[in-house]
Design a protein around this motif. Structure first.
Motif, mmCIF file in Angstrom:
data_model
loop_
_atom_site.group_PDB
_atom_site.id
_atom_site.type_symbol
_atom_site.label_atom_id
_atom_site.label_comp_id
_atom_site.label_asym_id
_atom_site.label_seq_id
_atom_site.Cartn_x
_atom_site.Cartn_y
_atom_site.Cartn_z
ATOM 1 N N HIS A 99 0.872 -1.257 0.133
ATOM 2 C CA HIS A 99 -0.150 -0.005 0.156
ATOM 3 C C HIS A 99 0.658 0.974 0.320
ATOM 4 C CE1 HIS A 99 -3.592 2.482 0.834
ATOM 5 N NE2 HIS A 99 -2.682 2.951 1.686
ATOM 6 N N ALA A 100 1.941 1.246 0.658
ATOM 7 C CA ALA A 100 2.546 2.499 0.783
ATOM 8 C C ALA A 100 3.409 2.507 -0.433
ATOM 9 C CB ALA A 100 3.809 2.462 1.831
ATOM 10 N N ILE A 101 3.834 1.445 -1.162
ATOM 11 C CA ILE A 101 4.659 1.721 -2.205
ATOM 12 C C ILE A 101 3.472 2.201 -3.527
ATOM 13 C CG2 ILE A 101 5.528 0.351 -4.397
ATOM 14 C CD1 ILE A 101 6.556 -1.656 -2.042
ATOM 15 N N GLU A 102 2.306 1.876 -3.638
ATOM 16 C CA GLU A 102 1.457 2.262 -4.360
ATOM 17 C C GLU A 102 0.928 3.946 -4.344
ATOM 18 O OE1 GLU A 102 -2.111 -0.012 -3.610
ATOM 19 O OE2 GLU A 102 -1.284 -1.866 -4.374
ATOM 20 N N GLN A 103 1.269 4.088 -2.868
ATOM 21 C CA GLN A 103 1.095 5.556 -2.640
ATOM 22 C C GLN A 103 2.224 6.306 -3.094
ATOM 23 O OE1 GLN A 103 -1.945 6.972 -1.397
ATOM 24 N NE2 GLN A 103 -2.522 4.654 -1.982
ATOM 25 N N ALA A 104 3.328 5.991 -2.998
ATOM 26 C CA ALA A 104 4.702 6.489 -3.449
ATOM 27 C C ALA A 104 4.287 6.684 -5.098
ATOM 28 C CB ALA A 104 5.752 5.961 -3.150
ATOM 29 N N TRP A 105 4.191 5.762 -5.690
ATOM 30 C CA TRP A 105 3.824 5.813 -7.062
ATOM 31 C C TRP A 105 2.909 6.791 -7.565
ATOM 32 C CZ3 TRP A 105 8.244 3.937 -6.983
ATOM 33 C CH2 TRP A 105 8.578 2.566 -6.832
ATOM 34 N N ALA A 106 1.802 6.885 -6.701
ATOM 35 C CA ALA A 106 0.751 7.843 -6.835
ATOM 36 C C ALA A 106 1.076 9.298 -6.689
ATOM 37 C CB ALA A 106 -0.506 7.608 -5.859
ATOM 38 N N VAL A 107 2.267 9.522 -6.149
ATOM 39 C CA VAL A 107 2.771 11.013 -5.906
ATOM 40 C C VAL A 107 4.040 11.132 -6.822
ATOM 41 C CG1 VAL A 107 1.484 11.372 -3.717
ATOM 42 C CG2 VAL A 107 4.060 10.525 -3.902
ATOM 43 N N ASP A 108 4.134 10.134 -7.652
ATOM 44 C CA ASP A 108 5.226 10.300 -8.826
ATOM 45 C C ASP A 108 6.488 10.192 -8.098
ATOM 46 O OD1 ASP A 108 5.803 10.131 -11.303
ATOM 47 O OD2 ASP A 108 6.326 12.218 -11.478
ATOM 48 N N CYS A 109 6.791 9.153 -7.152
ATOM 49 C CA CYS A 109 8.363 9.168 -6.721
ATOM 50 C C CYS A 109 8.740 8.183 -7.843
ATOM 51 C CB CYS A 109 8.129 8.255 -5.298
ATOM 52 S SG CYS A 109 7.575 9.441 -3.785
ATOM 53 N N TYR A 110 10.077 8.441 -7.869
ATOM 54 C CA TYR A 110 10.825 7.630 -9.021
ATOM 55 C C TYR A 110 11.284 6.282 -8.328
ATOM 56 C CZ TYR A 110 15.601 8.861 -7.575
ATOM 57 O OH TYR A 110 16.621 8.932 -7.177
ATOM 58 N N LYS A 111 11.555 6.414 -6.953
ATOM 59 C CA LYS A 111 12.221 5.167 -6.435
ATOM 60 C C LYS A 111 11.305 5.058 -4.934
ATOM 61 C CE LYS A 111 16.480 6.622 -4.616
ATOM 62 N NZ LYS A 111 17.871 6.277 -4.651
ATOM 63 N N VAL A 112 11.502 3.808 -4.296
ATOM 64 C CA VAL A 112 11.075 3.873 -2.875
ATOM 65 C C VAL A 112 12.419 3.049 -2.158
ATOM 66 C CG1 VAL A 112 9.731 2.822 -1.192
ATOM 67 C CG2 VAL A 112 8.797 3.635 -3.385
ATOM 68 N N VAL A 113 13.018 3.687 -1.127
ATOM 69 C CA VAL A 113 13.814 2.797 -0.209
ATOM 70 C C VAL A 113 13.398 2.513 1.002
ATOM 71 C CG1 VAL A 113 16.233 3.578 0.725
ATOM 72 C CG2 VAL A 113 15.620 4.659 -1.490
ATOM 73 N N LEU A 114 13.959 1.384 1.471
ATOM 74 C CA LEU A 114 13.460 0.916 2.548
ATOM 75 C C LEU A 114 14.824 0.122 3.307
ATOM 76 C CD1 LEU A 114 10.631 -1.450 3.595
ATOM 77 C CD2 LEU A 114 12.905 -2.083 4.333
ATOM 78 N N THR A 115 15.303 0.609 4.595
ATOM 79 C CA THR A 115 16.354 0.175 5.106
ATOM 80 C C THR A 115 15.928 -0.628 6.445
ATOM 81 O OG1 THR A 115 16.978 2.013 6.677
ATOM 82 C CG2 THR A 115 17.808 2.019 4.420
#
Length: 154
Positions: A99-115
């Motif tokens: 869900h968080a990844i989908e929300q990142a794509w919805a605001v046009d993030c080019y990548k998602v990082v998780l550590t």
């Protein structure tokens, strides 16, 4: 996996979220009320929760960071991923991360990082099942003097 509802969390969910965070970092001191207000007022930071009925059982947060590279597209950072110990292994953590990844794509993030600071290969495998690739980047962390170190893997 039982049916869960995923939604944005707000100030009214803080008590449940702080209780859930005990399954992430047991013994953490709760935040002061002004910190809670500041966090939930911060533009670009969202908290997501998976609910089984009225019970918060999994959560993570997503920060969309403004950026001047990649055509000015933001990037997302997912943090504080946690599932209540009684509900692990049922897909709830994956659902809230997706869900968080989908929300990142919805605001046009080019990548998602998780550590993660966990050294457990099962935790790494979990993040890989969520679609993350641990092989193309290396994270470096510096902690302020006196900041607690992550708990040892269980």
């Amino acid at each position: 996996m039982s049916e869960v509802a995923i939604r944005d969390l707000g100030v009214g969910d803080v008590d449940a979220l702080i209780q859930l965070y005990q399954h992430l970092n047991a013994g953490d001191a709760p935040p002061r009320p002004e910190a809670v207000q500041r966090v939930f007022a911060y533009a670009g930071l969202r908290h997501f929760g998976a609910f089984d009925g009225n019970e918060l059982i999994a959560s993570c947060n997503l920060a969309a960071i403004p950026n001047l590279t990649r055509g000015g597209r933001s990037y997302g950072v997912i943090e504080n991923v946690v599932t209540h110990a009684d509900h692990r292994g049922q897909g709830h953590g994956q659902a809230v991360i997706r869900h968080a990844i989908e929300q990142a794509w919805a605001v046009d993030c080019y990548k998602v990082v998780l550590t993660t600071s966990r050294k457990d290969p099962a935790v790494w495998a979990f993040y890989e099942r969520c679609g993350f690739d641990g092989g193309d980047k290396r994270a470096f962390v510096i902690r302020r003097d006196g900041a607690p170190r992550p708990a040892a893997p269980r």
